[in-house]
Design an enzyme around this catalytic site. Structure first.
Site, PDB file in Angstrom:
ATOM      1  N   LYS A 102       0.852  -1.193   0.000  1.00 43.13           N
ATOM      2  CA  LYS A 102       0.000   0.000   0.000  1.00 43.13           C
ATOM      3  C   LYS A 102       0.888   1.243   0.000  1.00 43.13           C
ATOM      4  O   LYS A 102       1.866   1.313   0.748  1.00 43.13           O
ATOM      5  CB  LYS A 102      -0.911  -0.016   1.234  1.00 43.13           C
ATOM      6  CG  LYS A 102      -1.921   1.122   1.277  1.00 43.13           C
ATOM      7  CD  LYS A 102      -2.864   0.973   2.464  1.00 43.13           C
ATOM      8  CE  LYS A 102      -3.876   2.102   2.516  1.00 43.13           C
ATOM      9  NZ  LYS A 102      -4.840   1.954   3.633  1.00 43.13           N
ATOM     10  N   SER A 128      -9.824   2.520   2.833  1.00 40.34           N
ATOM     11  CA  SER A 128      -8.892   3.159   1.925  1.00 40.34           C
ATOM     12  C   SER A 128      -8.011   2.172   1.169  1.00 40.34           C
ATOM     13  O   SER A 128      -7.416   2.512   0.150  1.00 40.34           O
ATOM     14  CB  SER A 128      -7.993   4.125   2.711  1.00 40.34           C
ATOM     15  OG  SER A 128      -7.163   3.392   3.636  1.00 40.34           O
ATOM     16  N   SER A 185     -10.490   0.238   7.245  1.00 40.79           N
ATOM     17  CA  SER A 185      -9.929   0.307   5.891  1.00 40.79           C
ATOM     18  C   SER A 185      -9.182  -0.927   5.426  1.00 40.79           C
ATOM     19  O   SER A 185      -8.683  -0.962   4.299  1.00 40.79           O
ATOM     20  CB  SER A 185      -9.017   1.535   5.769  1.00 40.79           C
ATOM     21  OG  SER A 185      -9.787   2.706   5.807  1.00 40.79           O
TER      22      SER A 185
END
EC number: 6.3.5.7
Length: 493
Positions: A78, A159, A183
């Site tokens: 990420k 997210s 998330s």
């Protein structure tokens, strides 16, 4: 030959050790999938050379008999984790072009374990969002489609939407995520994969771009529960550079995995039965209860009376901490600098922050600044912290009578891109089931459990006691085995 991109982390690790295939073959297969799936926009930066380089080392180590725990396993990272020599943006214009000269603790642990990096995954800007539509680099698209024949693109959740989309589309076998208010869990539920948020402090936050420091927690996302256990073992551990890091040994979660829940009690919070929720969510929850009973668990009703205050509490505390954390982006030290002709220092600050932050980030900064301002601090922020303590006490009381808690992960399946962007409150409501565990700092996991009438995945959430990731993983495995969820997105990209 077997499609290597269909293998799990455990299968890649074990197959490579057994000599069934080389690590380079695995890396090349995933690199090809990444290159062929640009329509999903899951990656901000692709690093095929790094994946091949790590794979060559893994093959050399195998020949020498010096394999590491995850030798031969390529993963996605990420783009919130600092990666030495590779752009790290937090999906924001503010950090576009920023190349760290240091490595986050979590990513370094994974490289030390033998993983290779396929690239940096897209996300909501500064991890603020529930649909991956706030990214400066464009929204990620879920690989799933509704079964009604429509072409509407679906949100992969957020997210960590780049991570969830990439795993579901077989662009990587596993990825890192971060969970501030759901998330990891919500995007996992939206895309039919698994993901676990460990106890706050299990994984170091050092080198992760901060959103809300008392809530942010790194965790793994993968195809199944075993892979999450494997990944978490290699991400967790004490870090003296992080003042919130837990100085505890890392258990061998994979070895202790068991779906036998005899003697365990599962709590069902009555406050999570919300009015107006999609009946398919309740039906899946009831099916999950039956699965855990079949695994030997006793199911009891529990009460978490302050649940109804969790969402407003979160959306006071998280923006307040974001306002403080994002004050460092001023155009002076690093990142974007907008310096209009003849501008002074204050003009530079204003221009840089106006251009560098997106609308959702600005909204949360303004909310956070307001609740921290003189005259409102006690009325909002102090009150929210008191309610947070009450929510945490609710869980403590509940865990006196049960071992884990079962609930839905999200109040709906994946929604269409653009469906909720005009209504931020509707978007925030997507976190209603995920936020309480985050406020309490508890481990929580999402496991795919069913498909809805539109053929989209639905996830069940298991919440555990602090430090009891094993209990969460075991309950997740019991659901995984009984749900038999094998559906995957049909390739259209």
């Amino acid at each position: 030959m077997t499609d290597l991109t269909n293998l799990t982390v455990a299968e890649i690790r074990d197959g490579h050790r057994a000599g069934d295939f080389s690590a380079v073959e695995v890396a090349e297969a995933f690199n090809a999938n990444v290159a062929a799936a640009k329509a999903l926009n899951a990656f901000i930066v692709e690093t095929p050379d790094r994946a091949i380089e790590a794979a060559k080392v893994a093959d050399t180590d195998r020949a020498a008999g010096t394999l590491k725990p995850l030798s031969g396993v390529p993963i996605g990272m990420k783009d919130l984790f600092a990666t030495n020599g590779v752009q790290t943006t937090a999906a924001s214009h503010m950090l576009e072009g920023f190349v760290p000269r240091y490595e986050s603790t979590v990513s370094q642990k994974l490289w030390d374990a033998g993983c290779g990096m396929l690239g940096k995954l897209n996300l909501d800007q500064f991890a603020m969002g529930s649909s991956n539509e706030t990214s400066y680099f464009g929204n990620v698209i879920s690989p799933w489609k509704r079964n009604d024949g429509g072409n509407a693109a679906l949100a992969p959740g957020g997210s960590s939407g780049g991570s969830s989309s990439a795993i579901a589309a077989r662009l990587c076998p596993a990825a890192t995520g971060t969970d501030t208010g759901g998330s990891i869990r919500q995007p996992a539920a939206f895309t039919g994969i698994s993901g676990i948020k460990p106890t706050y402090g299990r994984c170091s936050r050092w080198g992760i771009v901060a959103f809300a420091s008392s809530l942010d927690q790194a965790g793994p996302m993968a195809r199944d529960v075993r892979d999450c256990a494997i990944m978490l073992e290699n991400m967790a551990g004490f870090d003296p550079k992080d003042a919130t890091s837990l100085d505890l040994p890392v258990p061998n979660w994979e070895a202790a995995l068991s779906s036998d829940l005899k003697g365990k009690k599962v709590g069902i919070p009555k406050e999570y039965r919300l009015e107006g929720i999609d009946p398919e969510i309740d039906a899946m929850w009831d099916a999950g209860i039956a699965m855990l009973k079949d695994a030997g668990a006793e199911v009891i009703e529990i009460s978490l009376p302050h649940t109804k205050y969790a969402l407003p509490t979160y959306y006071i505390i998280a923006p307040a901490e974001a306002s403080s954390n994002l004050a460092r982006y001023d155009g002076v030290r690093y990142g974007l600098r907008d310096l209009p002709q003849g501008a002074g220092l204050q003009d530079m600050y204003a221009a840089t922050r106006a251009d560098g932050f997106g609308p959702e980030v600005k909204r949360r900064i303004m909310i956070g600044t307001y609740v921290l301002s003189a005259g409102f601090y006690d009325a909002y922020y102090t009150q929210a912290q008191k309610v947070r303590a009450l929510i945490s006490r609710d869980f403590t009381a509940a865990f006196e009578t049960c071992d884990v808690i079962l609930a839905p992960t999200a109040p709906s399946a994946a929604f269409g891109l653009g469906e909720k962007t005009a209504d931020p409150l509707s978007m925030y409501l997507n976190d209603v089931f995920a936020v309480p565990a985050s406020l309490a700092g508890l481990p929580a996991m999402s496991v795919p459990a069913a498909l809805n009438r539109e053929g989209l995945p639905l996830g069940l959430q298991i919440i555990g006691k602090a430090f009891d990731e094993q209990g969460v993983l075991n309950a997740g495995l019991a659901i995984e085995e009984r749900a038999g969820f094998t559906a995957r997105a049909e390739k259209w990209w």
